[in-house]
Design a protein around this motif. Structure first.
Motif, PDB file in Angstrom:
ATOM      1  N   UNK A 141       0.838  -1.202   0.000  1.00 16.76           N
ATOM      2  CA  UNK A 141       0.000   0.000   0.000  1.00 16.76           C
ATOM      3  C   UNK A 141       0.867   1.243   0.000  1.00 16.76           C
ATOM      4  N   UNK A 142       1.983   1.211   0.715  1.00 14.93           N
ATOM      5  CA  UNK A 142       2.907   2.346   0.693  1.00 14.93           C
ATOM      6  C   UNK A 142       3.400   2.612  -0.734  1.00 14.93           C
ATOM      7  N   UNK A 143       3.723   1.524  -1.444  1.00 13.71           N
ATOM      8  CA  UNK A 143       4.172   1.677  -2.828  1.00 13.71           C
ATOM      9  C   UNK A 143       3.102   2.272  -3.715  1.00 13.71           C
ATOM     10  N   UNK A 144       1.850   1.838  -3.502  1.00  8.04           N
ATOM     11  CA  UNK A 144       0.737   2.373  -4.285  1.00  8.04           C
ATOM     12  C   UNK A 144       0.547   3.860  -4.017  1.00  8.04           C
ATOM     13  N   UNK A 145       0.712   4.279  -2.758  1.00  4.70           N
ATOM     14  CA  UNK A 145       0.582   5.695  -2.412  1.00  4.70           C
ATOM     15  C   UNK A 145       1.664   6.515  -3.101  1.00  4.70           C
ATOM     16  N   UNK A 146       2.891   6.010  -3.102  1.00  3.31           N
ATOM     17  CA  UNK A 146       3.986   6.724  -3.758  1.00  3.31           C
ATOM     18  C   UNK A 146       3.733   6.865  -5.255  1.00  3.31           C
ATOM     19  N   UNK A 147       3.156   5.826  -5.870  1.00  2.00           N
ATOM     20  CA  UNK A 147       2.881   5.867  -7.306  1.00  2.00           C
ATOM     21  C   UNK A 147       1.751   6.841  -7.625  1.00  2.00           C
TER      22      UNK A 147
END
Length: 523
Positions: A158-164
């Motif tokens: 989810x952190x990666x999705x937020x960054x994207x």
């Protein structure tokens, strides 16, 4: 085209051809603008539904936290922080959109939103950003970074999705322009020189990203807790034997079994017998979370056998679980029998009926004591617990042979669960016509609570999207709320929250915060 000097007729044909090409280009431009507008409208509708769903998820997590603070409390605290960050950023984007549409006579006439003046003048001044442009960029990056900080380490996806979703170019805030491969600032690349409707749609998409982020976080927190629930840390051992009492010198035939300490699995139905006699549901037993509550008497002295089958639903199929257990009834007691008539805990704020007795000793010679305990008649008592988390009840008496007996039992004290707000008797997220909501009564109820408490509502807050929050006294919409309701659009989610509920015969007890109701208008 033929060579030589063009005739007047040929010149006229050429001019009409150029005008025709220009008209085609103009029509295509309006179609593109309209397409952006339709996309923006769909995103806004989706955002409204997502907001209602997120409120329902949040309310469910809040309810669980109120019922089990140890398991769900830390998760709910993270959810509250994520909700606060999301709401602040979403409302900032909403105010920006209002400014973009302030000069538009018809906010739905997208084909005239072809100018880029508004954001160009608001964000940019030559090659530099104005304070408003810097704030826009700062709000985006702050939301992205703070959300990532709140999330636990096990939510890396989810952190990666937020960054994207909320990326702003490379480490210098630059992106490469496709047409000439030149690096430009991210905000210039995305918002400088674009038609107003295109920029409006981009801002609405950012709001959609906020809604998606909030939903993924709520689901991720719950899924993480479910993973914890199936951990081996939540398993316990117990003894299983052919009977519960053995004679001196008899060989014990029991074994240690491992079982999950879960009280959520409720049987669909049961087929049980006691010593060959068929047991009846509601008379001899009750199906409840975690198994079956038996209502049978101990019977005559000796061994008794319970046999049959419990049926559970698993993956859409009925799964049988065999039952074959025995218990022994003995004549001479060696301990007091203390049981709650309705539950295995006592609740603060209500009169809890208790049955306290010692087999073999008359009820008038049994002494029972505990803070808040009072005797009614015979073996019937009432417990009104005060402060603290547990209460210990001591029952004592003297057996016929003169031997004294005294037993202590500890009961957990729980607060009354959090009530759910209702409209027309429906809780959570509901749909209804505008007129039905206008005349409906706002109430509160305690779902699956063993006591019949009379709850009343003294007031609430009423919120229509895009309009100020209205404070209502009483349990029905006032004139101001009805006026706001008339201005709501079909499909909008109207919120009823901060519901002030109380127990009619115990107004001094402060109930937990009532869950809100979200009503989607069907007309």
């Amino acid at each position: 085209m033929a060579s030589g000097k063009a005739t007047p007729r040929q010149k006229m044909i050429n001019l009409m051809y150029l005008i025709f090409i220009a008209m085609l280009a103009l029509n295509m431009s309006k179609e593109v603008l309209a397409a952006f507008g339709l996309m923006n409208a769909k995103l806004e509708t989706s955002n409204e539904k997502a907001e209602a769903n997120n409120l329902a998820y949040f309310g469910g997590l809040e309810t669980k936290a109120s019922e089990d603070a140890i398991k769900y409390g830390p998760l709910f605290e993270k959810a509250k922080e994520v909700q606060k960050l999301s709401l602040e950023y979403y409302e900032y984007l909403e105010e920006l959109k209002k400014g973009m549409l302030a000069d538009q006579e018809d906010p739905n006439n997208y084909v005239v939103m072809d100018k880029s003046d508004y954001l160009d003048n608001l964000f940019f001044q030559g090659d530099k950003l104005k304070p408003e442009g810097e704030e826009f960029l700062s709000r985006l990056t702050n939301y992205r970074d703070k959300i990532s900080t709140v999330l636990p380490e096990n939510m890396s996806e989810i952190k990666g999705a937020v960054q994207t979703r909320f990326e702003t170019g490379d480490k210098d805030g630059k992106v490469t322009r496709l047409r000439d491969k030149v690096k430009v600032d991210w905000i210039n690349y995305h918002f400088e020189g674009y038609p107003l409707v295109a920029s409006l749609t981009k801002v609405t998409q950012l709001q959609a990203d906020v809604m998606s982020t909030e939903q993924e976080v709520l689901k991720g927190l719950l899924e993480g807790n479910l993973t914890e629930a199936v951990s081996l840390k939540n398993f316990a051992t117990s003894l299983d034997a052919s009977k519960t009492a053995f004679y001196t010198g008899e060989k014990y035939d029991g074994k240690i079994i491992v079982s999950k300490t879960d009280n959520t699995a409720k049987p669909e139905r049961a087929e049980l017998t006691l010593d060959g006699r068929k047991l009846a549901e509601d008379k001899d037993y009750i199906l409840e979370e975690g198994g079956v509550k038996l209502l049978i008497s101990a019977g005559a002295a000796g061994d008794h056998t319970i046999k049959g089958t419990l049926f559970f639903q698993q993956d859409g199929e009925e799964v049988p679980v065999d039952v074959n257990s025995t218990f022994a009834t003995i004549t001479k007691p060696n301990a007091a029998v203390i049981s709650a008539d309705k539950m295995n805990v006592v609740y603060r704020g209500v009169a809890n009926p208790m049955t306290i007795s010692i087999p073999g000793i008359p009820n008038n010679k049994v002494r029972a004591s505990a803070p808040g305990l009072s005797k009614r008649s015979g073996s019937n008592y009432v417990m009104n617990p005060g402060t603290g988390r547990t209460v210990t009840i001591t029952a004592s008496g003297t057996l016929p042979d003169g031997k004294p007996i005294s037993t202590k039992s500890e009961f957990r004290i729980k607060d009354i669960p959090r009530p759910s707000g209702t409209v027309r008797g429906e809780a959570g997220s509901v749909k209804m016509p505008r007129r039905n909501l206008e005349i409906s009564t706002v109430s509160a109820m305690l779902e699956d609570f063993d006591f019949d408490l009379n709850l009343a509502v003294g007031g609430f807050k009423f919120k229509v999207p895009g309009q100020p929050t209205i404070v209502v006294n009483g349990n029905k919409l006032n004139a101001q709320a009805k006026s706001a309701l008339k201005r709501a659009r079909r499909g909008e989610a109207v919120q009823i929250f901060d519901i002030n509920a109380y127990i009619t015969n115990n107004r001094s007890y402060k109930l937990k915060k009532v869950s809100p109701v979200v009503v989607e208008l069907t007309n």
